[in-house]
Design a protein around this motif. Structure first.
Motif, short mmCIF file in Angstrom:
data_model
loop_
_atom_site.label_atom_id
_atom_site.label_comp_id
_atom_site.label_asym_id
_atom_site.label_seq_id
_atom_site.Cartn_x
_atom_site.Cartn_y
_atom_site.Cartn_z
N HIS A 196 0.82 -1.22 0.00
CA HIS A 196 0.00 0.00 0.00
C HIS A 196 0.86 1.26 0.00
CE1 HIS A 196 0.53 1.16 4.25
NE2 HIS A 196 0.42 -0.13 4.58
N VAL A 256 -3.63 -1.43 4.07
CA VAL A 256 -4.19 -2.40 3.13
C VAL A 256 -5.66 -2.12 2.88
CG1 VAL A 256 -4.75 -4.83 2.80
CG2 VAL A 256 -2.50 -4.19 3.69
N ASN A 292 -6.29 1.41 1.01
CA ASN A 292 -5.83 1.52 -0.37
C ASN A 292 -6.31 0.41 -1.28
OD1 ASN A 292 -2.55 2.90 0.47
ND2 ASN A 292 -4.54 3.89 0.35
N TYR A 293 -6.64 -0.76 -0.71
CA TYR A 293 -7.03 -1.91 -1.52
C TYR A 293 -8.38 -2.51 -1.15
CZ TYR A 293 -2.27 -2.31 -3.46
OH TYR A 293 -1.10 -2.08 -4.12
#
Length: 254
Positions: A19, A25, A28-29
């Motif tokens: 990230h 995590v 961003n994802y």
């Protein structure tokens, strides 16, 4: 550094996610984890000072971070794996590929940079200066640079306020160390040493990183493919489905 909190989920070839600065995590994802885990075994550590990962004892260094994340993936039982980086995480991904060519099978670099330019540096410096103050001005600034103009124009005042509250409540303790590392990164001489298949994804509406920075990365990696997504820097928030398709389609072809 050891003890990084790590999400491990899914089945299939291993995919290490990295990230960006001031993120995590989930931040961003999060919206692309479900489609990615349908095709890959996702190994996603939170960088020092993000998620449940402890702060680093000193300044972050790119090589050490790359080695630590490779160790996380191998410690999870994966001798080789793909690596997908986002924003500053792209620099960690590239460094891992160059330092551990026997481990890294392919790269996807989303909103990357070789080194930031003066305009980006000014925005990052503003971000860092706001970390010492109240959370609302910081969160409103982060929202303004992370999201594209079209996306922001569609938000109602209540929706914008909700995002500001969420951003303000999720500023990681390690954000200052992340931003410090971001300003020191220079991959100009490293990117030409990448030998694995690479996809570079730019965000055409990016208001944090100057758009040409992604194209510069693609030009420096021999044989790299380049694709654009019409969104701001927060790709997962604005364009999760097209982003996931680009990642999975490219890695399936490698």
């Amino acid at each position: 550094m050891t003890g990084l909190s790590t999400l491990i989920r899914g089945t299939g070839p291993a995919l290490l996610l990295v990230h960006g600065a001031g993120g995590s995590v989930q931040a961003n994802y999060g919206p692309v984890l479900a489609p990615l885990t349908q095709r890959f075994t996702v190994v996603a550590p939170d960088l020092p000072g993000s998620g449940a990962s402890p702060n680093a004892a000193g300044p972050l260094e790119l090589e050490a971070l790359a080695d630590d994340l490779v160790a996380v993936a191998t410690g999870a039982g994966h001798e080789s794996f793909f690596v997908a980086g986002y924003s500053m995480g792209c620099a960690v991904a590239v460094t891992a590929a160059v330092r551990h060519p026997e481990r890294v099978r392919g790269l996807v670099l989303s909103a990357p940079f070789a080194r930031i330019d003066a305009a980006t540096r000014a925005r990052v410096d503003r971000w860092e200066s706001l970390l010492a103050g109240p959370r609302e001005p910081l969160a409103r600034y982060v929202l303004s640079v992370m999201c594209g103009e079209q996306y922001l124009s569609r938000l109602s005042p209540a929706q914008a306020d909700g995002l500001v509250e969420l951003i303000g409540a999720s500023v990681p303790p390690g954000a200052r160390a992340h931003l410090d590392l971001l300003t020191r990164i220079d991959l100009t001489d490293v990117l030409p040493r990448v030998t694995v298949p690479t996809l570079v994804i730019g965000a055409s509406g990016d208001r944090l990183l100057s758009h040409d920075l992604g194209k510069q990365v693609a030009d420096l990696v021999h044989g790299a493919e380049y694709a654009d997504i019409a969104c701001g820097h927060a790709i997962a928030l604005e364009s999760a489905a097209p982003w996931a398709r680009l990642v999975t389609d490219f890695l399936a072809s490698v």
